[in-house]
Design a protein around this motif. Structure first.
Motif, PDB file in Angstrom:
ATOM      1  N   PRO B  21       0.812  -1.201   0.000  1.00 12.04           N
ATOM      2  CA  PRO B  21       0.000   0.000   0.000  1.00 12.04           C
ATOM      3  C   PRO B  21       0.856   1.267   0.000  1.00 12.04           C
ATOM      4  N   ASN B  22       2.081   1.160   0.511  1.00  9.87           N
ATOM      5  CA  ASN B  22       2.937   2.357   0.563  1.00  9.87           C
ATOM      6  C   ASN B  22       3.839   2.489  -0.662  1.00  9.87           C
ATOM      7  N   GLY B  23       3.673   1.577  -1.647  1.00  5.83           N
ATOM      8  CA  GLY B  23       4.449   1.696  -2.891  1.00  5.83           C
ATOM      9  C   GLY B  23       5.948   1.558  -2.688  1.00  5.83           C
ATOM     10  N   LEU B  24       6.357   0.638  -1.834  1.00  9.52           N
ATOM     11  CA  LEU B  24       7.784   0.400  -1.592  1.00  9.52           C
ATOM     12  C   LEU B  24       8.453  -0.059  -2.890  1.00  9.52           C
ATOM     13  N   LYS B  25       9.568   0.573  -3.237  1.00  9.19           N
ATOM     14  CA  LYS B  25      10.251   0.197  -4.484  1.00  9.19           C
ATOM     15  C   LYS B  25      11.537  -0.579  -4.184  1.00  9.19           C
ATOM     16  N   VAL B  26      11.755  -1.613  -4.970  1.00  7.92           N
ATOM     17  CA  VAL B  26      12.999  -2.379  -4.856  1.00  7.92           C
ATOM     18  C   VAL B  26      13.572  -2.598  -6.251  1.00  7.92           C
ATOM     19  N   GLY B  27      14.886  -2.823  -6.325  1.00  5.79           N
ATOM     20  CA  GLY B  27      15.546  -3.070  -7.614  1.00  5.79           C
ATOM     21  C   GLY B  27      15.837  -1.768  -8.339  1.00  5.79           C
ATOM     22  N   GLY B  28      15.956  -1.850  -9.657  1.00  6.05           N
ATOM     23  CA  GLY B  28      16.175  -0.654 -10.485  1.00  6.05           C
ATOM     24  C   GLY B  28      17.630  -0.256 -10.651  1.00  6.05           C
ATOM     25  N   GLU B  29      18.576  -1.064 -10.167  1.00  8.45           N
ATOM     26  CA  GLU B  29      19.972  -0.626 -10.216  1.00  8.45           C
ATOM     27  C   GLU B  29      20.564  -0.758 -11.629  1.00  8.45           C
ATOM     28  N   ASN B  43      17.274   2.266  -5.133  1.00  8.55           N
ATOM     29  CA  ASN B  43      16.575   1.752  -3.952  1.00  8.55           C
ATOM     30  C   ASN B  43      17.499   0.895  -3.108  1.00  8.55           C
ATOM     31  N   ARG B  44      17.390   1.046  -1.769  1.00  9.67           N
ATOM     32  CA  ARG B  44      18.257   0.237  -0.915  1.00  9.67           C
ATOM     33  C   ARG B  44      17.676  -1.169  -0.776  1.00  9.67           C
ATOM     34  N   PRO B  45      18.508  -2.147  -0.451  1.00 13.55           N
ATOM     35  CA  PRO B  45      17.990  -3.477  -0.141  1.00 13.55           C
ATOM     36  C   PRO B  45      17.013  -3.374   1.036  1.00 13.55           C
ATOM     37  N   VAL B  46      15.977  -4.171   1.024  1.00 11.48           N
ATOM     38  CA  VAL B  46      14.938  -4.066   2.062  1.00 11.48           C
ATOM     39  C   VAL B  46      14.862  -5.345   2.895  1.00 11.48           C
ATOM     40  N   THR B  47      14.249  -5.205   4.076  1.00 15.46           N
ATOM     41  CA  THR B  47      14.146  -6.345   4.983  1.00 15.46           C
ATOM     42  C   THR B  47      12.681  -6.717   5.225  1.00 15.46           C
ATOM     43  N   ALA B  48      12.492  -7.996   5.518  1.00 15.71           N
ATOM     44  CA  ALA B  48      11.197  -8.459   6.027  1.00 15.71           C
ATOM     45  C   ALA B  48      11.496  -9.351   7.212  1.00 15.71           C
ATOM     46  N   ILE B 282      25.997  -7.749  -0.819  1.00 14.45           N
ATOM     47  CA  ILE B 282      27.145  -7.397  -1.656  1.00 14.45           C
ATOM     48  C   ILE B 282      27.089  -8.145  -2.994  1.00 14.45           C
ATOM     49  N   ALA B 283      26.488  -9.343  -2.970  1.00 14.03           N
ATOM     50  CA  ALA B 283      26.398 -10.129  -4.206  1.00 14.03           C
ATOM     51  C   ALA B 283      25.274  -9.655  -5.122  1.00 14.03           C
ATOM     52  N   GLY B 284      24.330  -8.870  -4.576  1.00 11.91           N
ATOM     53  CA  GLY B 284      23.239  -8.384  -5.430  1.00 11.91           C
ATOM     54  C   GLY B 284      21.844  -8.707  -4.920  1.00 11.91           C
ATOM     55  N   GLY B 285      21.735  -9.242  -3.708  1.00  6.54           N
ATOM     56  CA  GLY B 285      20.416  -9.535  -3.118  1.00  6.54           C
ATOM     57  C   GLY B 285      19.618  -8.255  -2.901  1.00  6.54           C
ATOM     58  N   ASN B 304      23.072   1.365   5.616  1.00  7.41           N
ATOM     59  CA  ASN B 304      23.200   2.826   5.710  1.00  7.41           C
ATOM     60  C   ASN B 304      24.575   3.290   5.262  1.00  7.41           C
ATOM     61  N   GLU B 305      25.595   2.579   5.707  1.00  6.55           N
ATOM     62  CA  GLU B 305      26.962   2.930   5.313  1.00  6.55           C
ATOM     63  C   GLU B 305      27.174   2.669   3.818  1.00  6.55           C
TER      64      GLU B 305
END
Lengths: 265, 312
Positions: B21-29, B43-48, B282-285, B304-305
């Motif tokens: 619902p909040n339109g979280l974006k992932v990928g696009g690199e 977009n940064r890598p995201v967690t669940a 680092i591998a692309g996850g 963050n770093e």
């Protein structure tokens, strides 16, 4: 990824010649679509022989516009007429390819600046005033001149497509191994390396078994570093050969549907 | 003397997926992970964090502790996960497993809907892991979650048809899972797109292993897939899902409370999960499905770093 340059929109073919004469866009559009579906990455566009330079320029612009109205592919603008080249580039959408310059200084000084201005890729033939050299060494000497001049004009190496000039196997058999060796050595001339291309069907001019000769040579040339070719995109077995060679060379990742995926852009 | 920075010229990009619902974006690199000087990583890598729809049977105490009061209430558990700061909730429909409760499609769909309505972050819905059963329940779940833009999985070569068709019809994305084989992985993505689901609605799961348990295999697959994607191999140019929690918490180094020479379990268990996750980042996850809230914090500290510009 191997890049197929579809050869079919060329005034040397009767249907395209008639389309140009009658200003009939249909055959041009049809061939654009057909070649795109068959896996073409670029569409070679050639007016064929037209007497007046101005008229040729006008026809070139029309061909480029008509082809790009039908499909989203970029064109490989194929003419020795600099005026027609520029008219084609003016109306072209996206990154075009200039086909071609030779290693003659006057040509390089005319065409490399055009490529730089329009951000176009450019095919560069390893020949000069003296004609086509026979040995791989002489082809590479000309390729080096092309690389040095292209670099001086600010053309990135991945936009430079060196063509070592393929000759018919039935009359110029001794050129075969020299072309293959030249393809190998072109890749050592710069880092990143220039790309390579060729007019594939030249290899089989006036010989029987043309499709067999074409696809055998294509596989051999790809091993030596051929990145693209002006070729018959609608020869399914030829495209299958390119797809299979690119899998064996680990240029794209294997999957069971690789023949189909190779044709998708 | 000025240093010339070597930059790779990539020609393609990873598909960008929009979830929830909040339109979280992932990928696009448009470059390899965190090489901000070379391309874009929009977009940064995201967690669940994972929620089970029944009390987990094999979780060590240290993992149950942060959820102690909500382990039998998936809705409350999901809310807690959002409080802990995870970007998404991953609901695992364990109760449908024939060895557990063998719950029906309608039963699990009801739970999934209740969880989706209780949260404002994207929901990942995972089957019970039995391919045939997941092929039955996930289409019903997809229908119940219409319009929630969930990520649904895992679709395998055995059951992708029903899961893909329903996800496509009800606006969800799909996790395509293949066992540590890049060729099968690409083929499954192709089969799914051939059913009409666009590439920006597929994330692939290469089946990762934890640190010490074959992590290098998944690492090399991800790296190869990313390099392929960036040089024009569109069929692998999708976000990558890493089931890190599931694998890391299977490791004896994380699970075993009584090995004093390995140090306190609380430290090593979290480290096992975080180290596995950062390695795959680092591998692309792209999407990291974890289990412990502390791991989310530490993983994010690393991200963050890593997301700070290193442009020259």
């Amino acid at each position: 990824m191997f890049e197929i340059i579809g050869e079919r929109i060329n005034g040397l073919f009767l249907d395209i010649r008639e389309a140009i004469a009658n200003k009939d866009p249909k055959p041009v559009r049809d061939w654009a679509v057909k070649q795109a579906q068959a896996g073409a990455y670029w569409l070679d566009v050639n007016t064929g022989p037209i007497a007046s330079k101005e008229e040729q320029a006008e026809v070139m612009a029309w061909l480029v516009k008509t082809a790009q109205e039908a499909v989203e592919l970029p064109c490989c603008i194929d003419t020795t007429n600099v005026l027609a080249m520029e008219e084609g580039l003016k109306v072209h959408k996206g990154k075009a390819m200039i086909n071609s310059t030779t290693a003659e200084q006057a040509k390089m000084d005319a065409l490399f600046p055009l490529a730089a201005n329009y951000g176009a890729a450019i095919v560069a033939l390893t020949m000069n005033e003296k004609g086509v050299p026979k040995s791989a060494e002489d082809r590479i000497a000309l390729a080096m001149e092309l690389v040095a001049n292209a670099d001086a004009y600010g053309i990135p190496m991945p936009d430079l497509y060196i063509d070592p000039l393929v000759l018919p196997v039935n009359v110029a058999q001794e050129h075969g191994p020299e072309v293959l060796e030249a393809l190998r050595q072109v890749k050592l001339l710069a880092n990143p390396a220039p790309k390579t291309t060729c007019g594939l069907s030249n290899i089989s001019q006036k010989a029987p078994n043309r499709p067999l000769i074409n696809r055998t040579f294509l596989a051999m040339a790809m091993v030596c570093g051929l990145d693209s070719a002006v070729m018959d995109a609608c020869d399914d077995e030829l495209v299958d050969t390119a797809a299979t060679a690119s899998i064996i060379l680990n240029q794209s990742i294997y999957c069971d549907s690789y023949l189909k995926i190779f044709r998708q852009k | 003397m000025a240093v010339t920075i070597a930059k790779e010229r990539w020609t393609s990009k990873v598909a960008e997926m929009t979830l929830g619902p909040n339109g979280l974006k992932v990928g696009g690199e448009t470059t390899l992970p965190f090489l901000h000087f070379e391309g874009e990583m929009p977009n940064r890598p995201v967690t669940a964090l994972e929620v089970f729809d029944m009390e987990p049977q094999d979780w060590p105490d240290i993992l149950k502790e942060p959820f102690a009061d909500v382990l039998s209430d998936p809705v409350a558990w999901a809310k807690k996960i959002v409080e802990y700061g995870a970007d998404m909730v991953a609901l695992r429909l364990m109760s449908a497993h024939p060895d557990w409760k063998d719950a029906s499609a309608d039963e699990v769909a009801k739970t999934a809907k209740a969880v989706a309505e209780a949260i404002d972050v994207p929901l990942i819905v995972l089957g019970c892991g039995v391919e045939e059963k997941d092929g039955q329940i996930l289409p019903v779940v997809a229908e119940a979650l219409e319009g929630k833009r969930c990520l649904i999985g895992c679709a395998t070569a055995e059951n992708y048809k029903s899961i893909t068709a329903a996800s496509n019809a009800y606006g969800h994305s799909v996790i395509a899972s293949s066992p540590l084989d890049i060729n099968l992985c690409k083929q499954l993505n192709i089969l799914i797109t051939e059913m009409g689901l666009s590439l920006d609605r597929i994330a692939f799961d290469p089946l990762v292993g934890a640190l010490g348990y074959g992590i290098e295999y998944a690492y090399s697959i991800m790296e190869r897939a990313r390099m392929g994607a960036l040089t024009g191999d569109k069929m692998l140019a999708t976000p990558i899902v890493c089931f890190v929690g599931m694998e890391a918490w299977k490791a004896k180094e994380a699970k075993d409370p009584d090995v004093p020479e390995w140090g306190p379990q609380a430290d090593r268990a979290i480290l096992w999960e975080v180290t596995t996750a950062t390695t795959f980042a680092i591998a692309g996850g792209t999407i990291f499905i974890l289990r412990h809230p502390e791991s989310v914090k530490r993983f994010n500290a690393f991200i963050n770093e890593a997301m700070k510009s290193n442009a020259y």
